[in-house]
Write an enzyme that holds these catalytic residues in place. Structure first.
Site, PDB file in Angstrom:
ATOM      1  CB  VAL A   1      41.055  49.271  39.056  1.00 45.78           C
ATOM      2  CG1 VAL A   1      40.471  50.656  39.180  1.00 45.78           C
ATOM      3  CG2 VAL A   1      41.244  48.631  40.420  1.00 45.78           C
ATOM      4  CB  SER A   2      42.984  45.967  34.996  1.00 50.69           C
ATOM      5  OG  SER A   2      43.779  47.065  34.572  1.00 50.69           O
ATOM      6  CB  THR A   3      46.906  44.077  37.901  1.00 48.49           C
ATOM      7  OG1 THR A   3      46.118  43.040  38.488  1.00 48.49           O
ATOM      8  CG2 THR A   3      48.231  44.169  38.635  1.00 48.49           C
TER       9      THR A   3
END
Length: 218
Positions: free
Chosen positions: A10-12
């Site tokens: 996941v990205s931030t």
């Protein structure tokens, strides 16, 4: 018992805003694995985008898979969605080629890509063919543009120069990798030579020599 690497990412921004977080990805993979009788070992990259394959846990997973089949303790890699692994068709095609060469499976549940099955392998082959077609079309357009410029007496310069970011990555890898290991890592990350070809040990050695020569003249 088949053992697969379950890769999660996941990205931030997604961690904060998206419903498809780590738990949802893990649940999707667990359901698929249970249906196929697989064991799963987990590799997780948090807060990292898929713009390239240069992610610590993904690289660790690919290194584990690169071991020769008789010594390997895992049979492939599975993701809930293809974009967890890569957002680039070219990068994904590179992973599929490595998997085919080293005899391990790639599974992207959302697209029905599962190279351990005949149907999934067919889907993967179609995707690789599309990526190859895309590279050939780009090459033809570049060649046509160069020929047109030549007829008009214009010089377009070297369109096949190695991107600085690729050169920087090559030199970073060479600090800790052999020439052959650097070639493998660059191919895994989906980075091509200046001519758009896969890296070989010889290509790495030549590129490193050119980069070092340019640096010496600055």
């Amino acid at each position: 018992m088949t053992t697969m690497i379950g890769y999660l990412r996941v990205s931030t921004e997604e961690q904060a805003n998206s419903g498809l977080g780590l738990d949802a990805q893990r649940e999707s993979i667990e359901r698929y694995a249970d249906a196929h009788g697989w064991d799963v070992v987990w590799y997780v990259d948090e807060g990292l985008s898929a713009k390239s394959l240069a992610r610590p846990q993904l690289q660790a997973a690919l290194t584990r898979l690169h071991v020769l089949p008789k010594r390997r303790d895992v049979d492939g890699i599975v993701v809930a969605k293809l974009d967890r692994l890569s957002r680039s068709v070219h990068d994904f095609s590179g992973i599929l080629k490595l998997a085919n060469a080293r005899k391990w499976a790639v599974v992207a549940i959302d697209l029905g890509v599962d190279t351990s099955t005949p149907t999934g392998k067919l889907v993967a082959n179609v995707m690789m063919s599309v990526a190859e077609w895309e590279r050939e079309v780009i090459g033809e357009r570049t060649s046509a543009a160069m020929q047109a410029a030549k007829r008009q007496g214009r010089h377009m310069g070297r369109v096949s120069a190695l991107p600085p970011s690729t050169g920087d990555r090559l030199m970073t890898l060479r600090a800790t990798h052999t020439i052959a290991g650097t070639a493998h890592a660059l191919n895994v990350e989906g980075l091509c030579t200046a001519l758009g070809a896969p890296w070989s040990a010889n290509a790495v050695a030549k590129a490193q020599k050119r980069i070092e020569a340019r640096a010496a003249t600055r």
